[in-house]
Scaffold this motif. Structure first.
Motif, PDB file in Angstrom:
ATOM      1  N   UNK A  20       0.810  -1.211   0.000  1.00  0.00           N
ATOM      2  CA  UNK A  20       0.000   0.000   0.000  1.00  0.00           C
ATOM      3  C   UNK A  20       0.848   1.267   0.000  1.00  0.00           C
ATOM      4  N   UNK A  21       2.157   1.137   0.205  1.00  0.00           N
ATOM      5  CA  UNK A  21       2.994   2.313   0.419  1.00  0.00           C
ATOM      6  C   UNK A  21       3.004   3.230  -0.802  1.00  0.00           C
ATOM      7  N   UNK A  22       3.330   2.697  -1.969  1.00  0.00           N
ATOM      8  CA  UNK A  22       3.420   3.541  -3.163  1.00  0.00           C
ATOM      9  C   UNK A  22       2.066   4.094  -3.599  1.00  0.00           C
ATOM     10  N   UNK A  23       0.973   3.303  -3.636  1.00  0.00           N
ATOM     11  CA  UNK A  23      -0.321   3.922  -3.980  1.00  0.00           C
ATOM     12  C   UNK A  23      -0.746   5.002  -3.005  1.00  0.00           C
ATOM     13  N   UNK A  24      -0.536   4.778  -1.701  1.00  0.00           N
ATOM     14  CA  UNK A  24      -0.905   5.794  -0.710  1.00  0.00           C
ATOM     15  C   UNK A  24      -0.056   7.039  -0.882  1.00  0.00           C
ATOM     16  N   UNK A  25       1.236   6.873  -1.119  1.00  0.00           N
ATOM     17  CA  UNK A  25       2.119   8.029  -1.285  1.00  0.00           C
ATOM     18  C   UNK A  25       1.780   8.807  -2.547  1.00  0.00           C
ATOM     19  N   UNK A  26       1.457   8.113  -3.640  1.00  0.00           N
ATOM     20  CA  UNK A  26       1.106   8.802  -4.889  1.00  0.00           C
ATOM     21  C   UNK A  26      -0.181   9.608  -4.730  1.00  0.00           C
ATOM     22  N   UNK A  27      -1.192   9.023  -4.114  1.00  0.00           N
ATOM     23  CA  UNK A  27      -2.446   9.751  -3.903  1.00  0.00           C
ATOM     24  C   UNK A  27      -2.270  10.890  -2.905  1.00  0.00           C
ATOM     25  N   UNK A  28      -1.429  10.689  -1.912  1.00  0.00           N
ATOM     26  CA  UNK A  28      -1.216  11.739  -0.906  1.00  0.00           C
ATOM     27  C   UNK A  28      -0.533  12.955  -1.519  1.00  0.00           C
ATOM     28  N   UNK A  29       0.452  12.737  -2.369  1.00  0.00           N
ATOM     29  CA  UNK A  29       1.133  13.863  -3.016  1.00  0.00           C
ATOM     30  C   UNK A  29       0.200  14.612  -3.961  1.00  0.00           C
ATOM     31  N   UNK A  30      -0.787  13.920  -4.535  1.00  0.00           N
ATOM     32  CA  UNK A  30      -1.746  14.598  -5.400  1.00  0.00           C
ATOM     33  C   UNK A  30      -2.771  15.402  -4.615  1.00  0.00           C
ATOM     34  N   UNK A  31      -3.117  14.927  -3.406  1.00  0.00           N
ATOM     35  CA  UNK A  31      -4.166  15.585  -2.616  1.00  0.00           C
ATOM     36  C   UNK A  31      -3.632  16.625  -1.645  1.00  0.00           C
ATOM     37  N   UNK A  32      -2.355  16.556  -1.306  1.00  0.00           N
ATOM     38  CA  UNK A  32      -1.803  17.453  -0.288  1.00  0.00           C
ATOM     39  C   UNK A  32      -1.832  18.926  -0.670  1.00  0.00           C
ATOM     40  N   UNK A  33      -1.484  19.346  -1.898  1.00  0.00           N
ATOM     41  CA  UNK A  33      -1.400  20.789  -2.187  1.00  0.00           C
ATOM     42  C   UNK A  33      -2.706  21.530  -1.961  1.00  0.00           C
ATOM     43  N   UNK A  34      -3.815  20.984  -2.430  1.00  0.00           N
ATOM     44  CA  UNK A  34      -5.089  21.697  -2.280  1.00  0.00           C
ATOM     45  C   UNK A  34      -5.464  21.864  -0.815  1.00  0.00           C
TER      46      UNK A  34
END
Length: 352
Positions: free
Chosen positions: A194-208
């Motif tokens: 789950x590490x890479x999918x969670x990290x990829x989605x987190x980096x996409x959602x963090x800025x907003x």
């Protein structure tokens, strides 16, 4: 004279919430109708996809009749809608398994993915947003905003591919590039997948979310009651974490809801990129196989999830905003009192 009735205090948000619930269910019904018609308009024939391109025409017509695909679209939709209202999402055309069972397993994996993203993004967004707000117009604030904007402008699939190249190359193999979960093992023992999918989605959602927290904190710090609290000598740390941040969280709740809605679509893409066994990969395979019941059931479940997120976010916003609670409660009590008084006066006027 009859004794006055003591009216029970209903929750102030209940009529509004029932209206929002009805609107959400209406939206889900419209989307289900559109998706059903769109799936019926797909160019390929599900019966030919199941039997293969070399199957004779008689076999294809027989299978279409068995699946009910030869009936009019309106009849098929009404039959499917009646099944859904009974809690039956139908049977998959590809695997001949109940759609509800397939979605139950995959939806749990998707929820685990979204939960991991929220547990990572929400604390980071709060820390980054509050930190940038307290140091606004500084060099750290300018560099932080520029980094968030660049990260927001980067497509999600590029972030996912970059993480794979960074953490899953042969010379730097730290995390698996493919999230092939073992169904016989509990999910919490396979967190490395789950590490890479969670990290990829987190980096996409963090800025907003981080920028939203920063803007809300700046607006709250510039309010009159915060200035009055500073004049009273309240320490700055207590002022930020006990007075400013709770009031700044109300817009952040709507931001988290919007982030979740975006994450649902992003999770479907991330699941396909990392081969994660969630709703996204299941929906992708169903589209390839023209599995109409599975497509319709998956889209309906995703739609209901988005509606539930919107309802929960709106309800929390009303409950955490004193002005909304007071205004709605006053109107509800006034209307209830008028109705009860008019109901009691009618028998008295007709009495001889």
């Amino acid at each position: 004279m009859p004794e006055p009735i003591r009216t029970s205090r209903l929750p102030a948000w209940l009529p509004w919430f029932l209206g929002r619930l009805g609107y959400g269910l209406l939206t889900a019904w419209v989307i289900s109708l559109v998706v059903f018609v769109a799936t019926q308009a797909l160019p390929s024939d599900p019966a030919r996809v199941i039997l293969g391109p070399e199957a004779p025409l008689e076999s294809i017509l027989t299978l279409r009749q068995q699946l009910g695909l030869d009936r009019p679209i309106l009849v098929q939709y009404l039959s499917w809608l009646a099944q859904v209202l009974r809690g039956d999402l139908g049977v998959s055309l590809d695997s001949a398994q109940p759609v509800a069972d397939l979605l139950f397993i995959r939806f749990g994996n998707t929820l685990a993915l979204l939960l991991g993203v929220l547990l990572l993004v929400v604390p980071l967004a709060l820390v980054i947003g509050v930190g940038l707000a307290l140091r606004r117009d500084s060099r750290l604030d300018r560099w932080g905003l520029a980094s968030l904007i660049v990260l927001k402008a980067t497509p999600g699939y590029l972030i996912a591919i970059g993480l794979v190249l960074l953490f899953s190359m042969p010379h730097f193999d730290l995390l698996p590039a493919v999230s092939l979960l073992d169904p016989d093992r509990p999910l919490w023992r396979q967190l490395e997948y789950l590490a890479l999918p969670v990290l990829a989605l987190s980096l996409s959602a963090l800025p907003y979310l981080a920028r939203l927290v920063r803007a809300s904190m700046i607006e709250t710090l510039d309010s009159d009651y915060v200035g009055a609290a500073r004049l009273r000598g309240i320490p700055e740390r207590r002022l930020v974490w006990c007075h400013t941040l709770p009031n700044a969280l109300v817009p952040a709740i709507q931001g988290v809801a919007l982030t979740l809605r975006v994450l649902i679509g992003g999770a479907l893409l991330a699941e396909v990129v990392f081969s994660y066994p969630g709703v996204g990969t299941l929906l992708n395979s169903a589209i390839q196989m023209r599995d109409l019941p599975l497509i319709q059931g998956a889209v309906l479940v995703i739609t209901l999830g988005v509606v539930a997120i919107n309802l929960l976010a709106d309800l929390l916003t009303v409950l955490l905003t004193p002005k909304l609670r007071t205004a709605r409660r006053a109107g509800l009590i006034q209307r209830s009192r008028r109705g009860i008084q008019s109901w009691w006066r009618r028998p008295a006027a007709k009495a001889p």
